[in-house]
Design an enzyme around this catalytic site. Structure first.
Site, short mmCIF file in Angstrom:
data_model
loop_
_atom_site.label_atom_id
_atom_site.label_comp_id
_atom_site.label_asym_id
_atom_site.label_seq_id
_atom_site.Cartn_x
_atom_site.Cartn_y
_atom_site.Cartn_z
N ILE A 183 16.56 4.07 -1.83
CA ILE A 183 15.42 4.31 -2.71
C ILE A 183 14.55 5.39 -2.09
O ILE A 183 14.29 5.39 -0.88
CB ILE A 183 14.59 3.02 -2.90
CG1 ILE A 183 15.48 1.87 -3.39
CG2 ILE A 183 13.43 3.26 -3.87
CD1 ILE A 183 16.12 2.08 -4.73
N GLY B 3 7.94 -4.94 5.54
CA GLY B 3 9.10 -4.85 6.43
C GLY B 3 9.03 -3.62 7.31
O GLY B 3 8.33 -2.65 7.00
N GLY C 190 5.19 2.96 -0.92
CA GLY C 190 6.60 2.78 -1.24
C GLY C 190 6.87 1.80 -2.36
O GLY C 190 6.17 1.77 -3.38
N ILE C 191 7.90 0.98 -2.18
CA ILE C 191 8.30 0.01 -3.19
C ILE C 191 7.16 -0.97 -3.46
O ILE C 191 6.88 -1.31 -4.62
CB ILE C 191 9.57 -0.73 -2.75
CG1 ILE C 191 10.79 0.22 -2.79
CG2 ILE C 191 9.83 -1.95 -3.64
CD1 ILE C 191 12.06 -0.39 -2.23
N TYR D 51 17.78 -4.86 11.57
CA TYR D 51 17.33 -4.76 10.18
C TYR D 51 18.29 -5.50 9.24
O TYR D 51 17.86 -6.28 8.37
CB TYR D 51 17.23 -3.29 9.78
CG TYR D 51 16.73 -3.05 8.38
CD1 TYR D 51 15.38 -3.20 8.08
CD2 TYR D 51 17.60 -2.64 7.37
CE1 TYR D 51 14.90 -2.96 6.80
CE2 TYR D 51 17.13 -2.40 6.09
CZ TYR D 51 15.78 -2.55 5.81
OH TYR D 51 15.33 -2.33 4.53
N VAL E 246 1.52 -9.69 9.16
CA VAL E 246 2.38 -10.82 8.80
C VAL E 246 3.05 -11.46 10.00
O VAL E 246 3.67 -12.52 9.88
CB VAL E 246 3.45 -10.43 7.75
CG1 VAL E 246 2.80 -9.96 6.46
CG2 VAL E 246 4.41 -9.38 8.30
N ASN F 214 0.80 -1.23 0.00
CA ASN F 214 0.00 0.00 0.00
C ASN F 214 0.84 1.28 0.00
O ASN F 214 0.29 2.38 0.03
CB ASN F 214 -0.96 0.01 1.20
CG ASN F 214 -0.24 -0.05 2.54
OD1 ASN F 214 0.83 -0.63 2.65
ND2 ASN F 214 -0.83 0.55 3.56
#
Length: 234
Positions: free
Chosen positions: A173, A77, A13-14, A140, A49, A11
């Site tokens: 990005i 993420g 960003g990438i 991360y 998730v 929903n």
């Protein structure tokens, strides 16, 4: 041929760029989201998730709407940055639970249709920080490097059924995920990027689309950087 594509965290960003790219190509696209609302024009399913039952329900909803998942892009993420001495175990665990176990849960429940059809595409969204490491991001970086082992093991497990499993490692990005980066750190990262710029979500989406295509039928277990050259060779 239109395929059923599921993108977690699709929903923004990438993930959203990837979803739009598949939709523009005529595929049947579903996106998961945990907060906010589904993007206009895309089929959205609420999903956490970190909870297996939530993942199972989301996959079932997608299958009821479009049929078995044929392409999975595990993109959801989070970050919980902090230097190791100050990082809580909860912050470390939460990142692993979302970024690694979340991808595992999605792959576990989305591959049933792929196995029956004897065709499928898995794409895991990692990061160059998974191999480079990054100060303040032990959790991360650990989570993103773990996705490589997950994807390559699945490449072995599923390859005989013509299911490929690959990893994309974006660099810096332009999305809301990098809004918290200081100007100094941003300049340092760009200075270590041979192309001397940040990337766009659409540039990542183009590589994901390729890995999900028939043209990439002999590509599996690959780690594909979309990074402007930062970290090349790692």
């Amino acid at each position: 041929m239109s395929r059923t594509v599921l993108i977690s965290g699709g929903n923004r960003g990438i993930g959203l760029a990837v979803a739009r790219s598949f939709a523009d190509a005529g595929d049947k696209v579903a996106v998961t989201y945990r907060t906010g609302a589904p993007p206009p024009g895309l089929f959205g399913v609420a999903c956490d998730v970190t909870e297996e039952e939530s993942v199972k329900r989301a996959v079932a909803d997608v299958e009821a709407q479009y049929g078995p998942v044929e392409v999975l892009v595990a993109n959801a993420g989070i970050t919980r940055d902090g230097l190791l001495p100050m990082m809580s175990e909860k912050d470390f665990r939460d990142v692993i639970d979302t970024n690694v176990l979340g991808a595992f849960r999605l792959a576990k429940h989305a591959t049933g249709g792929m196995l029956r059809k004897r065709w499928g595409r898995l794409v895991f969204m990692s990061s160059v920080m998974g191999t480079l490491g990054s100060p303040g991001q032990t959790n991360y970086a650990a989570s993103k490097s773990a996705l490589v082992g997950l994807a390559r093991s699945l490449a072995w497990e599923l390859g005989a059924r013509k299911i490929t499993s690959n990893v994309v490692t974006p660099g810096l990005i332009e999305t809301d995920m990098i809004e918290h980066i200081t100007d100094g750190r941003r300049a340092e990262l760009i200075g270590n990027t041979p192309l001397r710029r940040t990337g766009t979500a659409d540039e990542v989406a183009a590589v994901v689309r390729f890995l999900a295509s028939d043209a990439a039928s002999f590509v599996t277990g690959a780690v594909v950087p979309v990074s402007g050259g930062i970290g090349m060779g790692h």
